[in-house]
Design a protein around this motif. Sequence first.
Motif, short mmCIF file in Angstrom:
data_model
loop_
_atom_site.label_atom_id
_atom_site.label_comp_id
_atom_site.label_asym_id
_atom_site.label_seq_id
_atom_site.Cartn_x
_atom_site.Cartn_y
_atom_site.Cartn_z
N LEU A 138 -14.98 4.64 -7.61
CA LEU A 138 -14.78 3.45 -7.59
C LEU A 138 -13.38 3.16 -6.31
O LEU A 138 -13.54 3.62 -5.27
CB LEU A 138 -13.47 3.68 -8.10
N ASN A 150 -11.50 1.03 -5.29
CA ASN A 150 -10.42 1.22 -5.61
C ASN A 150 -9.87 2.85 -4.75
O ASN A 150 -8.48 2.58 -4.62
CB ASN A 150 -9.99 0.81 -6.39
N ILE A 151 -10.28 3.24 -4.50
CA ILE A 151 -9.68 5.01 -4.55
C ILE A 151 -9.46 4.83 -2.97
O ILE A 151 -8.27 5.52 -2.57
CB ILE A 151 -10.96 5.43 -4.88
N SER A 204 -2.09 4.32 -0.61
CA SER A 204 -0.06 4.36 -1.32
C SER A 204 0.18 6.03 -1.15
O SER A 204 1.33 5.29 -1.08
CB SER A 204 -0.99 3.76 -2.68
N ILE A 205 -0.65 6.37 -1.82
CA ILE A 205 -0.22 7.98 -1.15
C ILE A 205 0.33 8.05 -0.22
O ILE A 205 1.29 9.11 0.30
CB ILE A 205 -1.41 8.80 -2.04
N PHE A 231 4.36 1.06 -4.30
CA PHE A 231 3.99 1.41 -5.02
C PHE A 231 3.58 -0.17 -5.52
O PHE A 231 4.63 -0.15 -6.42
CB PHE A 231 5.82 1.55 -5.81
N GLY A 232 3.20 -1.32 -4.38
CA GLY A 232 2.78 -2.72 -5.09
C GLY A 232 1.83 -3.18 -5.23
O GLY A 232 1.38 -1.88 -6.01
N GLU A 233 0.93 -4.29 -5.89
CA GLU A 233 0.60 -5.06 -6.13
C GLU A 233 -0.35 -4.10 -5.44
O GLU A 233 -1.48 -3.55 -4.59
CB GLU A 233 0.24 -5.54 -6.21
N ASN A 234 -1.82 -4.15 -6.18
CA ASN A 234 -3.14 -3.93 -5.74
C ASN A 234 -4.28 -4.54 -6.66
O ASN A 234 -4.42 -4.39 -7.59
CB ASN A 234 -3.92 -2.27 -6.87
N PHE A 275 -8.82 -4.61 -5.07
CA PHE A 275 -10.19 -4.18 -4.61
C PHE A 275 -10.86 -5.26 -5.66
O PHE A 275 -11.71 -5.13 -6.63
CB PHE A 275 -10.47 -2.67 -5.56
N SER A 323 -12.69 -5.50 -8.66
CA SER A 323 -13.56 -3.40 -9.46
C SER A 323 -12.47 -2.10 -9.53
O SER A 323 -12.43 -2.45 -8.23
CB SER A 323 -14.70 -3.62 -9.07
N ASN A 324 -11.12 -2.44 -9.89
CA ASN A 324 -10.40 -1.23 -10.32
C ASN A 324 -10.41 -0.35 -10.57
O ASN A 324 -9.26 -0.39 -11.74
CB ASN A 324 -8.67 -2.46 -9.90
N ALA A 325 -11.11 0.20 -11.21
CA ALA A 325 -10.93 1.63 -12.14
C ALA A 325 -10.54 0.78 -13.31
O ALA A 325 -11.08 -0.40 -13.58
CB ALA A 325 -9.89 2.15 -11.87
N SER A 382 1.20 -5.58 -11.52
CA SER A 382 0.39 -4.35 -11.15
C SER A 382 1.16 -3.10 -10.42
O SER A 382 2.62 -3.97 -9.48
CB SER A 382 -1.59 -4.37 -10.36
N SER A 383 1.04 -1.74 -9.99
CA SER A 383 1.66 -0.82 -10.01
C SER A 383 0.84 0.63 -9.01
O SER A 383 0.27 0.88 -9.79
CB SER A 383 3.27 -1.06 -10.30
N ASN A 384 1.60 1.01 -8.04
CA ASN A 384 0.69 2.28 -7.89
C ASN A 384 1.33 3.02 -8.02
O ASN A 384 2.49 3.10 -7.58
CB ASN A 384 0.04 2.06 -5.85
N ASP A 385 0.78 4.62 -8.99
CA ASP A 385 1.62 5.67 -8.92
C ASP A 385 2.22 6.43 -7.17
O ASP A 385 3.23 6.95 -7.03
CB ASP A 385 0.49 6.80 -9.05
N ALA A 386 1.27 5.86 -6.16
CA ALA A 386 1.57 6.66 -4.78
C ALA A 386 1.60 7.43 -4.43
O ALA A 386 2.42 8.91 -4.50
CB ALA A 386 2.62 6.28 -4.04
N ASN A 387 0.26 8.60 -6.40
CA ASN A 387 0.57 9.73 -6.16
C ASN A 387 -0.27 10.82 -6.06
O ASN A 387 -0.31 12.25 -5.27
CB ASN A 387 1.22 10.25 -7.23
N HIS A 388 -1.20 10.34 -6.59
CA HIS A 388 -2.48 11.33 -6.41
C HIS A 388 -3.72 10.70 -7.39
O HIS A 388 -3.86 9.43 -7.23
CB HIS A 388 -2.31 12.48 -7.93
N ILE A 389 -4.94 10.18 -6.03
CA ILE A 389 -6.13 9.50 -6.47
C ILE A 389 -6.55 9.87 -8.13
O ILE A 389 -7.32 8.61 -8.90
CB ILE A 389 -7.45 9.48 -5.82
N PHE A 434 -7.59 5.17 -12.39
CA PHE A 434 -8.01 6.74 -11.05
C PHE A 434 -7.57 5.47 -10.08
O PHE A 434 -7.59 4.64 -9.91
CB PHE A 434 -9.08 6.65 -11.33
N GLY A 435 -7.37 6.21 -9.24
CA GLY A 435 -6.76 5.35 -7.61
C GLY A 435 -4.80 5.35 -7.44
O GLY A 435 -4.38 4.98 -7.05
N CYS A 492 -3.55 3.17 -9.72
CA CYS A 492 -2.88 2.32 -10.71
C CYS A 492 -2.92 1.75 -11.93
O CYS A 492 -3.11 2.57 -12.99
CB CYS A 492 -4.50 0.89 -10.22
#
Lengths: 205, 362
Positions: free
Chosen positions: A116, A118-119, A125-126, A131-134, A136, B124-126, B216-223, B349-350, B352
């Motif tokens: 994918l 967007n990974i 981000s990790i 934690f913002g907008e994403n 791809f 294309s964002n999972a 949207s927001s990312n977890d910033a934790n794990h893919i 995944f990712g 998101c």
Amino acid sequence: MSYISSYCHISSTIYSVNGQVANTFESGTLDEIISELYTSLDIKYSKFHKMDQLSKIGFIGTELIKRDFPAIDNYGENDIAVLFANRRSSATTDINFLDSYQDGGIPSPSLFVYTLPNIVIGEISIRNKWFGENMFTISNHFDANYFANYCDILLQKSSEAALCGWVNVDDNKIEAFFFFITKKDIKQLNLQLNSEKLTEIYRAI
Amino acid sequence: MITYIGSENIISPLGNSAEENFTHVSNGKSGIELFKNVGVGKEDLYLSKIKSLEVDHKFDYLLSNCLDSIINASSDNIINSEDTIVIISTTKGDIQENLATPIQASVDKLQQDYNLAHTPLVISNACISGVLAMNTANNFIQANSYKHAFVIGADAISSFVLYGFQSLYAVSDEPCQPFDKERKGITLGEGAAGVLMSSDPTVFKKESFEFVEGTSSNDANHISGPSRTGEGLYRTVNKTMELGGVKTSEVDFISAHGTGTLFNDEMESIAFDRLEMNAIPLNSLKGYFGHTLGAAGLIESAISMQSMRNNTVVKSLGYANDGTSGGINILTENIEKELTTFLKTASGFGGCNASAIIRKVK
């Protein structure tokens, strides 16, 4: 009104920051070039080694932007939008995943998770606790109009800045361009964000 | 300015229109069936697969048929307008038949076939792609970049994706049971769905809704593993509610993501608990459609819009016993009541997460 506060290019032969060539590579495989780039950053990040090439280049580009623009650390954890794009999604990893099972082999879970595009945004981000907008997106060409317009839109909403990347790692070539968009011209590069200016610096190398 | 949303369409094993799909869903019918020899090592697996869809390039077929339906439900000629953008949501496009350019070749063809004024934007964002596509359309319309956006999500079942989820031990050997105690994983699905979004309420042939806000927001934790605190989901819902000026008490129901995996559903329950949304009626629609990836956010939003038209929230098919720790109100029966507002969420995944609020026009 938004501004380009930092940008960098990475290709298979050189990388540059804000249009200044920072290093050139001897010819080598993509993995060798990526490894040389990572080593030159002089950081230890064990997760880097399990990433696919798309994520590795995205990671390195982000580190180069951060180095050029240390004030990036002053943004809050929800403030930075990450907008990446490329031509062919996760094509290289897709082929590698297909190869893992095609001749009766066992499908590889560690390859599948990178199928994918967007990974790469997840990895960044990790690493940075962003934690913002994403988002791809996929397009045939670098779409300066989309990036300029959508950064402006997000910065007028709830984002304070945007990290953008056009990241292509296919057919043994790297073509990557990263830029960081802010609300004020903090570094006084005098690069007001619009599609013409973005196209100009994208093509400058 | 209001962003209007309507003209919804769904193509799935349950039918070729939003109305037909909603009728089956409200009667508790699922598109999931057992298919022989489809998995790794010729394993039999449950899928929500469109059996009548025996064409080459299924992804192209799904995209264009879905777009045709939205065009038919809307004013003439806006598809070709300079003021219109087409936004496409997909994860793997035509991967089964076109490994080299699984997405772009199909999109180029669509642009030519429909003589579109602008190149479609492909997201294309999972598994959040569909919700993100609506959010993006709303952002464009609010900024006056475009007046109208045709938003379509599509993904077809491929051995590529099926084997991938099997390699992660994420595929259930029974039809998926989102949020249930006995849940064992996902059931893969295929289909397409789409909506028209516009600043002009007169372009819709039927009543439209208001798209209030989406973020949207990312977890910033794990893919590939969801956050234990539901961090990104918590943050995006908070942000959407705040920007949209919507209070928790105004949300009539939640169309959650609910894939049927142990960790995802647990994560969602924790996020909704933190959001103090425990009492709000909630469903996952994966028990009807399977997980349709890039189409999921749009299929589930279209069903939820149909729910509002029919004032019926449908039960969360496959759910019987509470299997998450958040203490949330997962529906075991349909509810009939006057509906005004729903919250749609998605996670993928990712790390998101995305959310959106849609309501009846006041």
